[in-house]
Scaffold this motif. Structure first.
Motif, PDB file in Angstrom:
ATOM      1  N   ALA A 139       0.833  -1.077  -0.018  1.00  0.00           N
ATOM      2  CA  ALA A 139      -0.055   0.130  -0.035  1.00  0.00           C
ATOM      3  C   ALA A 139       0.803   1.141  -0.067  1.00  0.00           C
ATOM      4  N   ARG A 143       0.363   2.855  -3.876  1.00  0.00           N
ATOM      5  CA  ARG A 143      -0.437   3.831  -3.794  1.00  0.00           C
ATOM      6  C   ARG A 143      -1.389   4.031  -4.841  1.00  0.00           C
ATOM      7  N   TRP A 145      -5.223   4.100  -6.646  1.00  0.00           N
ATOM      8  CA  TRP A 145      -6.337   3.290  -6.377  1.00  0.00           C
ATOM      9  C   TRP A 145      -6.241   2.028  -5.496  1.00  0.00           C
ATOM     10  N   TYR A 146      -5.111   1.237  -5.810  1.00  0.00           N
ATOM     11  CA  TYR A 146      -4.702   0.165  -4.935  1.00  0.00           C
ATOM     12  C   TYR A 146      -4.636   0.259  -3.377  1.00  0.00           C
ATOM     13  N   ALA A 147      -3.793   1.462  -3.068  1.00  0.00           N
ATOM     14  CA  ALA A 147      -3.801   1.954  -1.786  1.00  0.00           C
ATOM     15  C   ALA A 147      -4.871   2.346  -1.256  1.00  0.00           C
ATOM     16  N   THR A 148      -5.781   3.205  -2.001  1.00  0.00           N
ATOM     17  CA  THR A 148      -6.949   3.650  -1.412  1.00  0.00           C
ATOM     18  C   THR A 148      -8.055   2.336  -1.146  1.00  0.00           C
ATOM     19  N   VAL A 149      -8.177   1.474  -1.990  1.00  0.00           N
ATOM     20  CA  VAL A 149      -9.026   0.353  -1.671  1.00  0.00           C
ATOM     21  C   VAL A 149      -8.503  -0.612  -0.493  1.00  0.00           C
ATOM     22  N   ARG A 152      -8.969   1.146   2.966  1.00  0.00           N
ATOM     23  CA  ARG A 152     -10.437   1.275   3.551  1.00  0.00           C
ATOM     24  C   ARG A 152     -10.672  -0.236   4.099  1.00  0.00           C
ATOM     25  N   ASP A 155      -9.214  -0.224   7.435  1.00  0.00           N
ATOM     26  CA  ASP A 155     -10.080   0.639   8.411  1.00  0.00           C
ATOM     27  C   ASP A 155     -11.385  -0.088   8.702  1.00  0.00           C
TER      28      ASP A 155
END
Length: 320
Positions: A139, A143, A145-149, A152, A155
């Motif tokens: 991640a 970075r 879209w992969y890191a975002t998904v 999340r 989280d």
């Protein structure tokens, strides 16, 4: 200068060799030398932490007792059909911690239970830290879209109660030691992932990462050869801290009846004591020893973890 004069001059002498030529070490030998020096330096710093030494000595003694349990208390200590005493005896000279509802020696069961509790705690912690390390490094490196998904999802695991997720996973699978290890490992990795991702972002902002990319280093090369060695101190310190929580979670699952009923563990002993009515009967010798053992091991791992973290990051200023 004439030929006779030149021939009369003494011939130049070669410099004497003071010793055998020093052989150049291979890169692998140099790497092992650096690792030995780092390990020696780490141990020198670790020895200055008295609390960490106390925790380490306690863990070594408990681990030795677990490994040599067949020699210390006998291989038949867990047998229900060959119980040496009467049910629910109070502590005595023959049975220092009393007996359980089947007449088995509680001290012997406590020694045997260390095997399962330590095994589950160690393996579950390693699984949790491995998942968190992979997620955190990838991640932080890719970075986008992969890191975002992936963050999340992390989280979501963070806000969900870990024990509830472990109970849900353990209740739908077979009751075995491996189920408990899997349930703990796949529900406790988000904290490690967050820490490793933050460290990865800090490492990848350094100039030598740009030079490695300019020289043609791929994603795998950068993550394995540059990022991973720099986050390993953090991973090591996190592992020692996760082990204590994994042991507590294993004891909780066993106490709730979600552990393997065919093996003896400290949480299983507490669950047996509850079923035998030790709480209402006031049989403290059945309840106290497993609980104290769980608390001592968790405390020992926590002390070791704080000492390791202080050695690897002296700016924390952990008290010695």
């Amino acid at each position: 200068m004439t030929t006779e004069t030149a021939s009369s001059l003494p011939a130049p002498q070669e410099p004497e060799k003071t010793g055998a030529p020093r052989e150049a070490k291979s890169p692998r030998a140099l790497a092992w030398t650096r690792r030995r020096h780092s390990a020696a330096r780490f141990w020198r710093e670790y020895r200055t932490h008295r609390a960490g030494l106390v925790g380490l000595v306690a863990l070594v003694l408990i681990a030795l007792a677990a490994v040599f349990a067949p020699l210390l208390v006998g291989a038949d200590a867990q047998s229900v059909t060959q119980a040496p005493g009467e049910a629910m005896q109070s502590p005595s000279g023959e049975f220092p911690l009393g007996t359980d509802q089947f007449g088995r020696d509680l001290l012997a069961l406590l020694v045997w239970g260390a095997r399962i509790s330590l095994t589950v705690g160690l393996l579950a912690a390693f699984l949790s830290v491995a998942i968190g390390t992979v997620v955190g490094i990838t991640a932080g490196h890719f970075r986008g879209w992969y890191a975002t998904v992936i963050m999340r999802v992390t989280d979501w695991f963070l806000v969900m109660p870990t024990l509830v997720l472990a109970i849900a996973l353990a209740s739908v699978m077979d009751r075995s030691v491996w189920t408990v290890i899997l349930a703990i490992g796949v529900t406790t990795w988000p904290t490690t992932a967050r820490l490793v991702r933050a460290q990865t972002l800090a490492v990848e902002s350094r100039p030598y990462i740009e030079r490695a990319q300019a020289l043609g280093g791929g994603h795998g090369h950068i993550m394995a050869r540059h990022v991973l060695p720099n986050v390993m101190p953090l991973v090591l310190a996190q592992t020692t801290l996760v082990i204590s929580s994994a042991i507590l979670t294993e004891a909780t699952l066993a106490f709730l009846g979600l552990g393997d009923p065919t093996v003896v563990s400290w949480g299983g002993l507490l669950q047996d004591a509850r079923e035998a009515g030790a709480v209402s009967a006031g049989d403290w010798w059945y309840l106290a020893p497993p609980g104290i053992a769980i608390a001592l091991v968790a405390l020992a791992f926590t002390l070791c973890g704080r000492a390791v973290e202080s050695v690897l990051n002296p700016r924390l200023g952990v008290s010695r």
